[in-house]
Design an enzyme around this catalytic site. Structure first.
Site, PDB file in Angstrom:
ATOM      1  N   ARG A  75       0.363  -4.905   5.423  1.00 55.41           N
ATOM      2  CA  ARG A  75      -0.804  -5.564   4.820  1.00 55.41           C
ATOM      3  C   ARG A  75      -0.696  -7.056   5.101  1.00 55.41           C
ATOM      4  O   ARG A  75       0.418  -7.562   5.305  1.00 55.41           O
ATOM      5  CB  ARG A  75      -0.718  -5.287   3.314  1.00 55.41           C
ATOM      6  CG  ARG A  75      -1.846  -5.795   2.465  1.00 55.41           C
ATOM      7  CD  ARG A  75      -1.539  -5.518   0.991  1.00 55.41           C
ATOM      8  NE  ARG A  75      -2.724  -5.733   0.168  1.00 55.41           N
ATOM      9  CZ  ARG A  75      -2.716  -5.673  -1.163  1.00 55.41           C
ATOM     10  NH1 ARG A  75      -1.602  -5.415  -1.812  1.00 55.41           N
ATOM     11  NH2 ARG A  75      -3.826  -5.875  -1.839  1.00 55.41           N
ATOM     12  N   HIS A  94      11.789   1.499   2.181  1.00 56.88           N
ATOM     13  CA  HIS A  94      11.394   0.114   2.461  1.00 56.88           C
ATOM     14  C   HIS A  94      12.315  -0.505   3.522  1.00 56.88           C
ATOM     15  O   HIS A  94      12.237  -1.696   3.792  1.00 56.88           O
ATOM     16  CB  HIS A  94      11.465  -0.738   1.191  1.00 56.88           C
ATOM     17  CG  HIS A  94      10.369  -0.457   0.186  1.00 56.88           C
ATOM     18  ND1 HIS A  94       9.052  -0.293   0.552  1.00 56.88           N
ATOM     19  CD2 HIS A  94      10.404  -0.347  -1.165  1.00 56.88           C
ATOM     20  CE1 HIS A  94       8.315  -0.079  -0.545  1.00 56.88           C
ATOM     21  NE2 HIS A  94       9.120  -0.099  -1.590  1.00 56.88           N
ATOM     22  N   GLY A 115       0.796  -1.223   0.000  1.00 52.62           N
ATOM     23  CA  GLY A 115       0.000   0.000   0.000  1.00 52.62           C
ATOM     24  C   GLY A 115       0.830   1.274   0.000  1.00 52.62           C
ATOM     25  O   GLY A 115       0.315   2.356   0.304  1.00 52.62           O
ATOM     26  N   SER A 134       0.458  -9.863  -4.478  1.00 51.70           N
ATOM     27  CA  SER A 134       0.655  -8.603  -5.193  1.00 51.70           C
ATOM     28  C   SER A 134       2.081  -8.541  -5.758  1.00 51.70           C
ATOM     29  O   SER A 134       2.298  -8.141  -6.905  1.00 51.70           O
ATOM     30  CB  SER A 134       0.411  -7.429  -4.231  1.00 51.70           C
ATOM     31  OG  SER A 134       0.587  -6.206  -4.895  1.00 51.70           O
TER      32      SER A 134
HETATM   33  P1  A3P Z   1      -2.682  -5.529  -5.603  1.00 53.13           P
HETATM   34  O1  A3P Z   1      -1.533  -6.042  -6.420  1.00 53.13           O
HETATM   35  O2  A3P Z   1      -3.150  -6.521  -4.579  1.00 53.13           O
HETATM   36  O3  A3P Z   1      -3.791  -4.997  -6.435  1.00 53.13           O
HETATM   37  P2  A3P Z   1       2.682  -0.805  -3.282  1.00 53.13           P
HETATM   38  O4  A3P Z   1       2.104   0.530  -3.542  1.00 53.13           O
HETATM   39  O5  A3P Z   1       3.247  -0.949  -1.896  1.00 53.13           O
HETATM   40  O6  A3P Z   1       3.616  -1.226  -4.352  1.00 53.13           O
HETATM   41  O7  A3P Z   1       1.453  -1.835  -3.282  1.00 53.13           O
HETATM   42  C1  A3P Z   1       0.737  -2.103  -4.474  1.00 53.13           C
HETATM   43  C2  A3P Z   1      -0.606  -2.638  -4.100  1.00 53.13           C
HETATM   44  O8  A3P Z   1      -1.445  -1.560  -3.668  1.00 53.13           O
HETATM   45  C3  A3P Z   1      -1.320  -3.264  -5.300  1.00 53.13           C
HETATM   46  O9  A3P Z   1      -2.148  -4.286  -4.739  1.00 53.13           O
HETATM   47  C4  A3P Z   1      -2.108  -2.094  -5.831  1.00 53.13           C
HETATM   48  O10 A3P Z   1      -3.186  -2.462  -6.656  1.00 53.13           O
HETATM   49  C5  A3P Z   1      -2.573  -1.451  -4.529  1.00 53.13           C
HETATM   50  N1  A3P Z   1      -2.898  -0.027  -4.666  1.00 53.13           N
HETATM   51  C6  A3P Z   1      -2.276   0.902  -5.408  1.00 53.13           C
HETATM   52  N2  A3P Z   1      -2.849   2.104  -5.281  1.00 53.13           N
HETATM   53  C7  A3P Z   1      -3.890   1.929  -4.429  1.00 53.13           C
HETATM   54  C8  A3P Z   1      -4.880   2.820  -3.905  1.00 53.13           C
HETATM   55  N3  A3P Z   1      -4.920   4.092  -4.257  1.00 53.13           N
HETATM   56  N4  A3P Z   1      -5.791   2.304  -3.060  1.00 53.13           N
HETATM   57  C9  A3P Z   1      -5.761   1.005  -2.702  1.00 53.13           C
HETATM   58  N5  A3P Z   1      -4.852   0.122  -3.164  1.00 53.13           N
HETATM   59  C10 A3P Z   1      -3.913   0.583  -4.019  1.00 53.13           C
END
Ligand code: A3P
Length: 318
Positions: free
Chosen positions: A156, A132, A70, A164
């Site tokens: 998460r 990170h 997230g 993901s």
């Molecule tokens: P999924 O692959 O389960 O869809 P990060 O930003 O840490 O790289 O995490 C990416 C994850 O956050 C992906 O999950 C992505 O779809 C989700 N994500 C990205 N933008 C988001 C938003 N605005 N609200 C909720 N989830 C989001």
């Protein structure tokens, strides 16, 4: 456990970049073991440089997270909230409408690896940046002077994080096997692993110093995005005023930062903000529970049990 920064030469010598066997032959995703944590080999120079030279300023906010938990969402929310004075969230010219959230909030490891720490020095306060890194390897300039620098952490369900990440890595290497990545997650050797140490480090810090470390969970944010935006705003010392509440500013921020909105923007569907990865890879499905489409119930129980045992039941994670 927590180890202080090591002298540069020793770290560099001790750390040849080693690919996780069977995972991928793409060097972009090689990891190496650094001070008790598995880090992307490409950013080790940046981590060392952060440890040696990062100078926090009063008002700084660092967003910390394991990858795929997230980060992008938190960047958008924190940016929209903290910058709302200059950029009202309903403005047609809002930066988040033309920039990827990762362009609004720099990733420290990349910046320092590229030797661009001067760019961050040049930013006016309050600065907003992301990492990170595990809490245990953050520079002591952050952890020993917490009043200068606040941390907002997001994590998460490790099962959804893993799924993901698998989808993300598949963009680089379409042949990547889910079961290899699953084993790496269970062994603690995935990128930024062990995931339980990542979570526990920030959890403990948030318990020890709740005014400087805010611990958020992706699932809580999905359930109550507005409540979490308010919490974030209070934490950074910019609570929403009654007038803002009245004007619906919180709902505007939540809408602007929603996956539906961000996913629909041209900037997030084209090109790359400068990382080795494309902008649209950061927006996939969102939500919870995709793990059930990729893991057997046995696999899920196994990862849950490992995480639960390592966290000792203290962190409400899964
Ligand atoms: P999924 O692959 O389960 O869809 P990060 O930003 O840490 O790289 O995490 C990416 C994850 O956050 C992906 O999950 C992505 O779809 C989700 N994500 C990205 N933008 C988001 C938003 N605005 N609200 C909720 N989830 C989001």
């Amino acid at each position: 456990g927590a180890v202080g920064p090591e002298p540069f030469m020793r770290s560099a010598e001790a750390l040849p970049a080693i690919p996780v066997e069977g995972l991928t032959d793409d060097p972009k995703l090689w990891v190496c073991f650094y001070q008790g944590t598995w880090v992307l080999a490409t950013v080790v120079p940046g981590i060392i440089s952060i440890q040696r030279s990062f100078a926090p300023r009063r008002g700084d906010v660092v967003l910390a997270s394991p990858p795929k938990s997230g980060t992008t969402w938190l960047k958008a929310l924190a940016f929209a909230t903290m910058a709302r004075g200059a950029y009202p969230p309903a403005d047609a010219g809002h930066p988040l409408l033309r920039l990827n959230p990762h362009q609004c909030v720099p990733y420290m490891e990349s910046l320092f690896t590229a030797g661009k720490e001067g760019a961050m020095e040049a930013l006016p306060s309050p600065r907003l940046m992301s990492t990170h890194m595990h809490h245990s390897i953050l520079p002591t300039s952050i952890t020993k002077n917490p009043a200068d620098c606040k941390i907002i952490y997001i994590c998460r369900d490790p099962k959804d994080t893993l799924v993901s990440f698998w989808h993300f890595v598949r963009k680089v290497n379409p042949n990547i096997s889910f079961s290899d990545m699953f084993e790496a997650a269970c062994n603690g050797t995935s990128v930024c692993g062990p995931i339980w140490d990542h979570v526990l480090g920030y959890w403990n810090a948030s318990k020890a110093s709740p005014e400087t470390v805010l611990f958020l969970r992706y699932e809580d944010m999905l359930r109550d995005p507005a409540g979490n935006a308010r919490k974030l705003a209070r934490f950074v010392g910019q609570p929403f005023s009654p007038a803002e509440e009245e004007a619906g500013v919180v709902a505007q921020i939540v809408r602007l930062c929603s996956i539906e909105k961000l996913k629909s923007l041209e900037v997030n569907n084209t090109g790359s903000y400068g990382s080795p990865f494309a902008n649209d890879w950061y927006f996939r499905r969102g939500g919870t529970g995709d793990w059930a489409n990729h893991m057997t119930p046995d696999m899920a129980r196994r990862l849950d049990a490992i995480v639960e045992e390592k966290l000792g039941g203290s962190v409400p994670l899964v």
